[in-house]
Design a protein around this motif. Structure first.
Motif, PDB file in Angstrom:
ATOM      1  N   LEU A   1      12.351  -1.178   8.404  1.00  0.00           N
ATOM      2  CA  LEU A   1      11.070  -1.156   8.573  1.00  0.00           C
ATOM      3  C   LEU A   1      10.362  -0.802   6.997  1.00  0.00           C
ATOM      4  O   LEU A   1       9.363  -1.440   6.910  1.00  0.00           O
ATOM      5  CB  LEU A   1      10.503   0.172   9.467  1.00  0.00           C
ATOM      6  CG  LEU A   1       9.032   0.460   9.630  1.00  0.00           C
ATOM      7  CD1 LEU A   1       8.527  -0.674  10.581  1.00  0.00           C
ATOM      8  CD2 LEU A   1       9.129   1.670  10.593  1.00  0.00           C
ATOM      9  N   MET A   2      11.043   0.251   6.165  1.00  0.00           N
ATOM     10  CA  MET A   2      10.318   0.166   4.918  1.00  0.00           C
ATOM     11  C   MET A   2      10.730  -0.592   3.601  1.00  0.00           C
ATOM     12  O   MET A   2       9.999  -0.680   2.832  1.00  0.00           O
ATOM     13  CB  MET A   2      10.912   1.842   4.469  1.00  0.00           C
ATOM     14  CG  MET A   2      10.679   2.859   5.291  1.00  0.00           C
ATOM     15  SD  MET A   2       8.681   3.262   5.253  1.00  0.00           S
ATOM     16  CE  MET A   2       8.213   2.220   6.721  1.00  0.00           C
ATOM     17  N   SER A   3      11.731  -1.237   4.170  1.00  0.00           N
ATOM     18  CA  SER A   3      12.079  -2.415   3.125  1.00  0.00           C
ATOM     19  C   SER A   3      11.401  -3.768   3.493  1.00  0.00           C
ATOM     20  O   SER A   3      11.415  -4.894   2.945  1.00  0.00           O
ATOM     21  CB  SER A   3      13.495  -2.657   2.928  1.00  0.00           C
ATOM     22  OG  SER A   3      14.123  -3.038   4.125  1.00  0.00           O
TER      23      SER A   3
ATOM     24  N   VAL B   1       0.638  -1.192   0.046  1.00  0.00           N
ATOM     25  CA  VAL B   1      -0.079  -0.055  -0.109  1.00  0.00           C
ATOM     26  C   VAL B   1       0.948   1.320  -0.125  1.00  0.00           C
ATOM     27  O   VAL B   1       0.334   2.131   0.203  1.00  0.00           O
ATOM     28  CB  VAL B   1      -0.809  -0.057   1.084  1.00  0.00           C
ATOM     29  CG1 VAL B   1      -2.192  -1.091   1.105  1.00  0.00           C
ATOM     30  CG2 VAL B   1      -0.180  -0.063   2.330  1.00  0.00           C
ATOM     31  N   GLY B   2       2.311   0.945  -0.253  1.00  0.00           N
ATOM     32  CA  GLY B   2       2.939   2.279  -0.015  1.00  0.00           C
ATOM     33  C   GLY B   2       3.277   2.895   1.474  1.00  0.00           C
ATOM     34  O   GLY B   2       3.068   2.048   2.316  1.00  0.00           O
TER      35      GLY B   2
ATOM     36  N   ALA C   1       2.676   4.080   7.285  1.00  0.00           N
ATOM     37  CA  ALA C   1       3.462   5.569   7.657  1.00  0.00           C
ATOM     38  C   ALA C   1       3.357   5.820   9.082  1.00  0.00           C
ATOM     39  O   ALA C   1       4.256   6.523   9.767  1.00  0.00           O
ATOM     40  CB  ALA C   1       2.425   6.734   6.947  1.00  0.00           C
ATOM     41  N   SER C   2       2.280   5.256   9.767  1.00  0.00           N
ATOM     42  CA  SER C   2       2.459   5.577  11.186  1.00  0.00           C
ATOM     43  C   SER C   2       3.421   4.847  11.851  1.00  0.00           C
ATOM     44  O   SER C   2       3.880   5.330  12.641  1.00  0.00           O
ATOM     45  CB  SER C   2       0.863   4.839  11.825  1.00  0.00           C
ATOM     46  OG  SER C   2       0.729   4.799  13.188  1.00  0.00           O
TER      47      SER C   2
ATOM     48  N   LEU D   1       1.182  14.015   8.993  1.00  0.00           N
ATOM     49  CA  LEU D   1       0.669  14.739   7.712  1.00  0.00           C
ATOM     50  C   LEU D   1       1.842  14.965   6.587  1.00  0.00           C
ATOM     51  O   LEU D   1       1.541  14.943   5.349  1.00  0.00           O
ATOM     52  CB  LEU D   1       0.097  16.160   8.252  1.00  0.00           C
ATOM     53  CG  LEU D   1      -1.361  16.160   8.822  1.00  0.00           C
ATOM     54  CD1 LEU D   1      -1.697  17.415   9.327  1.00  0.00           C
ATOM     55  CD2 LEU D   1      -2.427  15.361   8.071  1.00  0.00           C
ATOM     56  N   SER D   2       2.889  15.258   6.933  1.00  0.00           N
ATOM     57  CA  SER D   2       4.104  15.533   5.904  1.00  0.00           C
ATOM     58  C   SER D   2       4.584  14.220   5.060  1.00  0.00           C
ATOM     59  O   SER D   2       4.512  14.437   4.057  1.00  0.00           O
ATOM     60  CB  SER D   2       5.277  16.083   6.866  1.00  0.00           C
ATOM     61  OG  SER D   2       4.887  17.369   7.254  1.00  0.00           O
ATOM     62  N   VAL D   3       4.427  13.416   6.018  1.00  0.00           N
ATOM     63  CA  VAL D   3       4.770  11.692   5.319  1.00  0.00           C
ATOM     64  C   VAL D   3       3.702  11.532   4.387  1.00  0.00           C
ATOM     65  O   VAL D   3       3.999  11.070   3.306  1.00  0.00           O
ATOM     66  CB  VAL D   3       4.984  10.854   6.480  1.00  0.00           C
ATOM     67  CG1 VAL D   3       5.282   9.433   5.850  1.00  0.00           C
ATOM     68  CG2 VAL D   3       6.430  11.065   7.168  1.00  0.00           C
TER      69      VAL D   3
END
Length: 87
Positions: free
Chosen positions: A81-83, A12-13, A19-20, A49-51
């Protein structure tokens, strides 16, 4: 300022739950943490909000940078976390 490039694995990107999780992990760092698309202006990685405003999708590459004590450790944590696919 140390930085890393990471490809977003979440299907979901960088939206809602991923994002949280990212913002919470970035907020634990006492120094400055930012995220951006390559070549674009960075935003505060500790601001939900920025992310979310970046609208980063699955498979896109981002640049994460950190400054301050423990910058390398926070970059490693955020990169992991992101990968990782965990939506």
């Amino acid at each position: 300022m140390p930085e890393i490039k990471v490809r977003i694995a979440s299907p979901v990107g960088l939206h809602a739950r991923p994002a949280s999780q990212f913002v919470k992990a970035a907020a634990k760092h006492a120094g400055t943490v930012s995220i951006a698309r390559p070549g674009a202006d960075p935003v505060d990685a500790r601001s939900m909000l920025s992310v979310l405003s970046l609208a980063i999708r699955h498979g896109e590459e981002v640049v994460i940078s950190a400054e301050g004590e423990g910058a390398e450790a926070v970059l490693a944590e955020l990169s992991d976390l992101m990968s990782t696919v965990d939506a």
